[in-house]
Each structure stands twice: as structure tokens, then as C-alpha cells.
Design a protein around this motif. Structure first.
Motif, PDB file in Angstrom:
ATOM      1  N   SER A 158      36.416  64.971 134.667  1.00 56.48           N
ATOM      2  CA  SER A 158      35.627  63.825 135.111  1.00 56.48           C
ATOM      3  C   SER A 158      35.607  63.757 136.629  1.00 56.48           C
ATOM      4  O   SER A 158      36.663  63.810 137.270  1.00 56.48           O
ATOM      5  N   GLN A 159      34.431  63.663 137.183  1.00 63.44           N
ATOM      6  CA  GLN A 159      34.288  63.438 138.611  1.00 63.44           C
ATOM      7  C   GLN A 159      33.673  62.056 138.785  1.00 63.44           C
ATOM      8  O   GLN A 159      32.586  61.787 138.276  1.00 63.44           O
ATOM      9  N   HIS A 160      34.370  61.209 139.485  1.00 62.64           N
ATOM     10  CA  HIS A 160      34.026  59.792 139.477  1.00 62.64           C
ATOM     11  C   HIS A 160      32.803  59.463 140.309  1.00 62.64           C
ATOM     12  O   HIS A 160      32.072  58.525 140.014  1.00 62.64           O
ATOM     13  N   ASN A 161      32.600  60.204 141.375  1.00 62.83           N
ATOM     14  CA  ASN A 161      31.498  59.912 142.281  1.00 62.83           C
ATOM     15  C   ASN A 161      30.391  60.926 142.074  1.00 62.83           C
ATOM     16  O   ASN A 161      30.609  62.114 142.218  1.00 62.83           O
ATOM     17  N   HIS A 162      29.212  60.437 141.719  1.00 66.29           N
ATOM     18  CA  HIS A 162      28.101  61.367 141.515  1.00 66.29           C
ATOM     19  C   HIS A 162      27.368  61.641 142.826  1.00 66.29           C
ATOM     20  O   HIS A 162      26.895  62.758 143.052  1.00 66.29           O
ATOM     21  N   HIS A 163      27.263  60.612 143.651  1.00 65.37           N
ATOM     22  CA  HIS A 163      26.618  60.753 144.954  1.00 65.37           C
ATOM     23  C   HIS A 163      27.477  60.071 146.001  1.00 65.37           C
ATOM     24  O   HIS A 163      27.913  58.937 145.795  1.00 65.37           O
ATOM     25  N   VAL A 164      27.695  60.772 147.110  1.00 63.78           N
ATOM     26  CA  VAL A 164      28.451  60.207 148.221  1.00 63.78           C
ATOM     27  C   VAL A 164      27.667  60.462 149.500  1.00 63.78           C
ATOM     28  O   VAL A 164      27.196  61.584 149.730  1.00 63.78           O
ATOM     29  N   ILE A 165      27.533  59.410 150.298  1.00 59.65           N
ATOM     30  CA  ILE A 165      26.851  59.537 151.596  1.00 59.65           C
ATOM     31  C   ILE A 165      27.838  59.131 152.681  1.00 59.65           C
ATOM     32  O   ILE A 165      28.414  58.037 152.629  1.00 59.65           O
ATOM     33  N   LEU A 166      28.036  60.026 153.645  1.00 60.33           N
ATOM     34  CA  LEU A 166      28.966  59.772 154.738  1.00 60.33           C
ATOM     35  C   LEU A 166      28.327  60.121 156.066  1.00 60.33           C
ATOM     36  O   LEU A 166      27.413  60.950 156.123  1.00 60.33           O
ATOM     37  N   SER A 167      28.838  59.521 157.100  1.00 63.22           N
ATOM     38  CA  SER A 167      28.447  59.911 158.457  1.00 63.22           C
ATOM     39  C   SER A 167      29.395  60.990 158.948  1.00 63.22           C
ATOM     40  O   SER A 167      30.542  61.091 158.482  1.00 63.22           O
ATOM     41  N   GLU A 168      28.909  61.813 159.859  1.00 63.62           N
ATOM     42  CA  GLU A 168      29.776  62.852 160.435  1.00 63.62           C
ATOM     43  C   GLU A 168      31.038  62.206 160.996  1.00 63.62           C
ATOM     44  O   GLU A 168      31.002  61.115 161.548  1.00 63.62           O
ATOM     45  N   ALA A 169      32.136  62.920 160.839  1.00 58.99           N
ATOM     46  CA  ALA A 169      33.466  62.521 161.311  1.00 58.99           C
ATOM     47  C   ALA A 169      34.172  61.567 160.352  1.00 58.99           C
ATOM     48  O   ALA A 169      35.360  61.277 160.547  1.00 58.99           O
ATOM     49  N   ALA A 170      33.468  61.080 159.337  1.00 60.94           N
ATOM     50  CA  ALA A 170      34.135  60.224 158.350  1.00 60.94           C
ATOM     51  C   ALA A 170      35.058  61.072 157.487  1.00 60.94           C
ATOM     52  O   ALA A 170      34.893  62.288 157.378  1.00 60.94           O
ATOM     53  N   SER A 171      36.029  60.407 156.868  1.00 61.54           N
ATOM     54  CA  SER A 171      36.941  61.118 155.970  1.00 61.54           C
ATOM     55  C   SER A 171      36.353  61.148 154.560  1.00 61.54           C
ATOM     56  O   SER A 171      35.602  60.256 154.163  1.00 61.54           O
ATOM     57  N   LEU A 172      36.722  62.187 153.832  1.00 55.26           N
ATOM     58  CA  LEU A 172      36.174  62.406 152.497  1.00 55.26           C
ATOM     59  C   LEU A 172      37.293  62.477 151.480  1.00 55.26           C
ATOM     60  O   LEU A 172      38.319  63.116 151.707  1.00 55.26           O
ATOM     61  N   GLU A 173      37.084  61.827 150.352  1.00 59.15           N
ATOM     62  CA  GLU A 173      37.947  62.043 149.193  1.00 59.15           C
ATOM     63  C   GLU A 173      37.087  61.996 147.948  1.00 59.15           C
ATOM     64  O   GLU A 173      36.418  60.988 147.695  1.00 59.15           O
ATOM     65  N   LEU A 174      37.080  63.071 147.196  1.00 55.73           N
ATOM     66  CA  LEU A 174      36.339  63.154 145.940  1.00 55.73           C
ATOM     67  C   LEU A 174      37.335  63.214 144.791  1.00 55.73           C
ATOM     68  O   LEU A 174      38.241  64.039 144.797  1.00 55.73           O
ATOM     69  N   GLY A 175      37.113  62.334 143.830  1.00 56.59           N
ATOM     70  CA  GLY A 175      38.051  62.248 142.716  1.00 56.59           C
ATOM     71  C   GLY A 175      37.746  63.235 141.604  1.00 56.59           C
ATOM     72  O   GLY A 175      36.593  63.568 141.336  1.00 56.59           O
ATOM     73  N   CYS A 176      38.807  63.705 140.960  1.00 55.46           N
ATOM     74  CA  CYS A 176      38.683  64.614 139.822  1.00 55.46           C
ATOM     75  C   CYS A 176      39.859  64.355 138.891  1.00 55.46           C
ATOM     76  O   CYS A 176      41.020  64.417 139.317  1.00 55.46           O
ATOM     77  N   ASN A 177      39.548  64.065 137.641  1.00 54.36           N
ATOM     78  CA  ASN A 177      40.576  63.940 136.612  1.00 54.36           C
ATOM     79  C   ASN A 177      40.249  64.879 135.467  1.00 54.36           C
ATOM     80  O   ASN A 177      39.077  65.074 135.146  1.00 54.36           O
ATOM     81  N   TYR A 178      41.255  65.431 134.870  1.00 51.49           N
ATOM     82  CA  TYR A 178      41.021  66.343 133.758  1.00 51.49           C
ATOM     83  C   TYR A 178      41.821  65.883 132.544  1.00 51.49           C
ATOM     84  O   TYR A 178      42.797  65.132 132.650  1.00 51.49           O
ATOM     85  N   SER A 179      41.368  66.372 131.407  1.00 49.78           N
ATOM     86  CA  SER A 179      42.033  66.058 130.156  1.00 49.78           C
ATOM     87  C   SER A 179      42.388  67.367 129.475  1.00 49.78           C
ATOM     88  O   SER A 179      41.499  68.135 129.108  1.00 49.78           O
ATOM     89  N   TYR A 180      43.679  67.626 129.373  1.00 49.40           N
ATOM     90  CA  TYR A 180      44.149  68.825 128.674  1.00 49.40           C
ATOM     91  C   TYR A 180      45.657  68.713 128.499  1.00 49.40           C
ATOM     92  O   TYR A 180      46.350  68.294 129.404  1.00 49.40           O
ATOM     93  N   GLY A 181      46.138  69.101 127.341  1.00 49.65           N
ATOM     94  CA  GLY A 181      47.556  68.918 127.051  1.00 49.65           C
ATOM     95  C   GLY A 181      48.467  70.000 127.562  1.00 49.65           C
ATOM     96  O   GLY A 181      49.667  69.800 127.634  1.00 49.65           O
ATOM     97  N   GLY A 182      47.924  71.145 127.944  1.00 49.90           N
ATOM     98  CA  GLY A 182      48.772  72.265 128.347  1.00 49.90           C
ATOM     99  C   GLY A 182      48.735  72.505 129.842  1.00 49.90           C
ATOM    100  O   GLY A 182      48.310  71.667 130.627  1.00 49.90           O
ATOM    101  N   THR A 183      49.192  73.682 130.225  1.00 51.34           N
ATOM    102  CA  THR A 183      49.224  74.069 131.633  1.00 51.34           C
ATOM    103  C   THR A 183      47.852  74.554 132.063  1.00 51.34           C
ATOM    104  O   THR A 183      47.198  75.298 131.328  1.00 51.34           O
TER     105      THR A 183
END
Lengths: 115, 113
Positions: free
Chosen positions: A5-30
Motif C-alpha cells: 500500500s502506498q498512501h499518497n497517490h499524488h504529491v506536489i512539493l516545491s524545490e528544497a522541500a523534504s519528502l516522505e512517501l509512505g509504503c506498507n506491506y502485508s506478508y507474514g514471512g521474510t
């Protein structure tokens, strides 16, 4: 079954701004975890990967990601974005330790960096 | 060192037709995986070939078939094309049975009208 799952579908930033894109996964193993980037008109390129060891991994172009096993997360970060970072970013997971595994991708986050 | 190559770059077909897409893996790689990337979506796994055999298959109908040749190159065939098959088809190559590191080609953009 694995899912990402990626939480943000569209992100708009200005140059020099900080970025964090979320990612969660579902799986029971390694798993092994990846962030891929697709610049406009270009093919999918590997930004960074996590296989084992230090959960903070550094990739190309100043990107880094942190694997938090307890949260099943692998968020992508960059302290200061540039206009050239405009692209689509995909988080992906693959089961490790077994043969013939497939990459499972999230739906992607489209990042637009304005100059 | 040649990367993954795919042909053709673009293709336009009509509903009901058949299409063949081609992929040459990165030098030294012998496993080929195919993915479908619909507009606005992440790539979806179609199938994977190693030693000329299909080793893993995703949730795609039998209209999607493939082949791997002794030189490790691969073909993806789609029969009875539907409008919904319009997508970017990506080939990825890796080395051996541990397919953790996959390198992607530029893709073939298929448009079905």
C-alpha cells in the motif's frame, strides 16, 4: 497473499522541500523491499533496496528509506527535493529465501516538484 | 554491458487480434519475468521463465502465454486482445532461481483499439 500500500497517490512539493512517501506491506514471512522510480518517458529504475542488516538504507540521488519491521513499513525520504525528482515512485516487495518469486508493487506515487 | 531490451517500443492492435512482444535479458541473466502496467497502476506480475519453463504465474488468463528460448530471450503472446489489455508491458531479468534483483527493460506500449 502479499500486498503493498502506498498512501499518497499524488504529491506536489516545491524545490528544497523534504519528502516522505509512505509504503506498507502485508506478508507474514521474510521479505526484501525496494523503491523503484519511473521518470517521464523512461523505464523503471531501482532507487534503493533492503535485504537485511541496517534498516536505514541509502540509495541513489540522495534518497533513503527506513525499514520498520514492527510496522511493516518501508518509507522513502529525501531531505531536499529537486525539480528533476519529478517522477512516479513505486514501492515493491518480494519474498526472500525462496526460488522464483515475483515482485509485488504498490500503485505508485506521482511526485511533482515545482521550481 | 547491454541492459534489458524489448521490442517493439509501441504497438497498436485491434480487438481480437494476437500480439507477440519480445525481450532480451541483461547480459549474464537467465531468468525473465513479465509484468503488465496499466495506466495509473503499479506493474502486475504475469509470469516468469527459467530454463525455458514457466516457473511462476500471476493472475492472468490463458490468453497470455510465453516462451523462453535457449539464449534466454523471451516472448509474451496475447491472444484475442481486449481493450483492457492496453498497457505498458515490462520485461525484467534476473540471475538464477533467486529472483530478488530484477532489472527492467523500457517496456512495450500496447494500445488495443
Amino acid at each position: 497473499a502479499q500486498s503493498v500500500s502506498q498512501h499518497n497517490h499524488h504529491v506536489i512539493l516545491s524545490e528544497a522541500a523534504s519528502l516522505e512517501l509512505g509504503c506498507n506491506y502485508s506478508y507474514g514471512g521474510t521479505v526484501n523491499l525496494f523503491w523503484y522510480v519511473q521518470y517521464p518517458g523512461q523505464h523503471l529504475q531501482l532507487l534503493l533496496k533492503y535485504f537485511s542488516g541496517d534498516p536505514l538504507v541509502k540509495g541513489i540521488k540522495g534518497f533513503e528509506a527506513e525499514f520498520i519491521k514492527s510496522k511493516f513499513s518501508f518509507n522513502l525520504r529525501k531531505p531536499s527535493v529537486q525539480w528533476s525528482d519529478t517522477a512516479e515512485y513505486f514501492c515493491a516487495v518480494i519474498s526472500s529465501g525462496r526460488s522464483f518469486q515475483k515482485l509485488v508493487f504498490g500503485t505508485g506515487t506521482r511526485l511533482l516538484v515545482s521550481p | 554491458d547491454a541492459g534489458v531490451t524489448q521490442s517493439p517500443t509501441h504497438l497498436i492492435k485491434t480487438r481480437g487480434q494476437q500480439v507477440t512482444l519480445r525481450c532480451s535479458p541483461k547480459s549474464g541473466h537467465d531468468t525473465v519475468s513479465w509484468y503488465q502496467q496499466a495506466l495509473g497502476q503499479g506493474p502486475q506480475f504475469i509470469f516468469q521463465y527459467y530454463e525455458e519453463e514457466e516457473r511462476q504465474r500471476g493472475n492472468f488468463p490463458d490468453r497470455f502465454s510465453g516462451h523462453q528460448f535457449p539464449n534466454y530471450s523471451s516472448e509474451l503472446n496475447v491472444n484475442a486482445l481486449l481493450l483492457g489489455d492496453s498497457a505498458l508491458y515490462l520485461c525484467a531479468s534476473s540471475k538464477g532461481q533467486r529472483t530478488y534483483e530484477q532489472y527492467f527493460g523500457p517496456g512495450t506500449r500496447l494500445t488495443v483499439t
